[in-house]
Design a protein around this motif. Sequence first.
Motif, mmCIF file in Angstrom:
data_model
loop_
_atom_site.group_PDB
_atom_site.id
_atom_site.type_symbol
_atom_site.label_atom_id
_atom_site.label_comp_id
_atom_site.label_asym_id
_atom_site.label_seq_id
_atom_site.Cartn_x
_atom_site.Cartn_y
_atom_site.Cartn_z
ATOM 1 N N LEU A 96 -88.171 68.822 43.929
ATOM 2 C CA LEU A 96 -88.485 67.372 44.955
ATOM 3 C C LEU A 96 -88.610 67.652 45.954
ATOM 4 O O LEU A 96 -89.209 67.164 46.819
ATOM 5 N N GLY A 110 -95.001 56.270 38.826
ATOM 6 C CA GLY A 110 -93.829 56.225 38.945
ATOM 7 C C GLY A 110 -94.083 55.939 37.505
ATOM 8 O O GLY A 110 -93.834 55.074 36.628
ATOM 9 N N PHE A 148 -82.090 58.877 39.971
ATOM 10 C CA PHE A 148 -83.575 58.349 38.771
ATOM 11 C C PHE A 148 -83.436 58.983 37.983
ATOM 12 O O PHE A 148 -83.700 58.842 36.587
ATOM 13 N N TRP A 162 -93.493 60.118 41.628
ATOM 14 C CA TRP A 162 -91.983 59.845 42.245
ATOM 15 C C TRP A 162 -91.617 57.962 42.100
ATOM 16 O O TRP A 162 -92.496 57.748 41.939
ATOM 17 N N SER A 163 -90.410 57.615 41.417
ATOM 18 C CA SER A 163 -90.339 56.255 41.031
ATOM 19 C C SER A 163 -90.300 55.678 42.291
ATOM 20 O O SER A 163 -90.555 54.262 42.211
ATOM 21 N N SER A 164 -90.225 56.537 43.549
ATOM 22 C CA SER A 164 -90.388 55.553 44.792
ATOM 23 C C SER A 164 -91.748 55.676 45.275
ATOM 24 O O SER A 164 -91.380 55.226 46.670
ATOM 25 N N ASP A 165 -92.889 56.283 44.841
ATOM 26 C CA ASP A 165 -93.968 56.200 45.138
ATOM 27 C C ASP A 165 -94.640 54.680 45.676
ATOM 28 O O ASP A 165 -94.678 54.174 44.606
ATOM 29 N N GLN A 173 -83.390 69.683 42.378
ATOM 30 C CA GLN A 173 -83.573 68.653 43.664
ATOM 31 C C GLN A 173 -84.715 69.641 44.664
ATOM 32 O O GLN A 173 -85.231 68.622 45.578
ATOM 33 N N ASN A 231 -91.179 54.592 36.432
ATOM 34 C CA ASN A 231 -90.745 53.007 37.161
ATOM 35 C C ASN A 231 -90.831 51.952 36.881
ATOM 36 O O ASN A 231 -90.744 50.465 37.194
ATOM 37 N N GLU A 279 -82.192 60.993 45.799
ATOM 38 C CA GLU A 279 -82.275 59.744 44.791
ATOM 39 C C GLU A 279 -83.170 59.817 44.130
ATOM 40 O O GLU A 279 -82.562 58.854 43.035
ATOM 41 N N GLU A 280 -84.587 60.918 44.301
ATOM 42 C CA GLU A 280 -85.222 60.353 42.947
ATOM 43 C C GLU A 280 -84.346 61.476 42.027
ATOM 44 O O GLU A 280 -84.910 60.876 40.880
ATOM 45 N N HIS A 314 -91.749 66.827 48.678
ATOM 46 C CA HIS A 314 -91.535 65.795 49.417
ATOM 47 C C HIS A 314 -92.403 65.946 50.576
ATOM 48 O O HIS A 314 -92.982 65.369 51.522
#
Length: 366
Positions: A10, A177, A73, A204-207, A7, A179, A69-70, A14
């Motif tokens: 990550l 990502g 995931f 990341w999945s959020s990128d 974490q 996802n 959050e990542e 960020h």
Amino acid sequence: MSSEELQYVLALQHISNLGDTTAKKLIGHFGSTKNIFQQKKSDLLKLTGIGTSRVRDFHNASHLKAAEEELRFIEENKVKVLYFRDADYPEKLKHCIDGPVLLFQRGNIDLNNQKIISVVGTRKITQSGIAFCEQFIEDLSVLNPVIVSGFAYGVDITAQKSAVANNLQTIGCLAHGLNQIYPKVHQKYVASIEENGGFFTDFWSSDDFDRNNFLKRNRIIAGLSEATVVIESAEKGGSLVTADIANSYNREVFAVPGRPTDKLSKGCNNLIKSQNAHLLSSAADLVYMLNWQPEKEAKAIQKQLFIELEDEEKKVFEFLTKEGKAQLDSIALNCNFPSFKTAGILINMELKGVVRPLPGKLFELI
């Protein structure tokens, strides 16, 4: 790596405008990412290259929240995470200064095999390019290399489909990502590629999906492999960026030449002309340049797979395999050919890239 440490890594990722090179410098200096976030601003500023604006953003709570959050995931989707200090992090990528701090993986990737090459090129591949790519990978299959590419249209997907067809491991490096899949039409290839390798990304999945991601992704394609092969490219293109990155990593680069008038050969021809790539006319060229021929027996098997020889040429080939190198007259005598005929056979074999002449009328296999 524990969930807590992941974490914090990550969270470090960020932070805006903090690249992998600087992140590694911070981790190396403070020992762990958790320690970094516990430092005073004044201590962080002592490290060259950090800068006031970055330090001001370090203690923003949004970084750990986004990381949480990542991490959720990653855990929910059983994503394998490779940390740059881990033993199973790709060995060749460890030597790249800007290699990703974290690499996210799907599939069954096994990089114990060190024969790894990247195959890149235009998204608008020609039929000639498809034929070359398929034959090239089929010819290499005897050596069981790993084929790396970008899972994009054109050369990328052709190379990866050819790898699967020849039971070779293949790795798709994604510009997004895990996802999602781009292009969506390639979703149908995901299962077979994961069975025969898998996917890497540092996004990341959020990128957000962005065209600039492709350029960042290219450093992973170049960094994973021993050599990068450009099959077709226009005068400008992402594959040329990958070739430049590979050269900056002191890796070998190969390019397939084409006619000067062909638009999709200009990039490759320019790489060769500027001596930024070796000319690649067959799989044998790469095998020779990378020294992927550990013993004579393997060399004989490989060369016969790569190039079709006439019966008389095979006889000369077998003799030189045993002898290593020999004079023209000796070859003629042992193969029971007249000298003038042997000279013609050797010229044909030289044109095929099988033998080369040496001083003193000697010849040896390439």
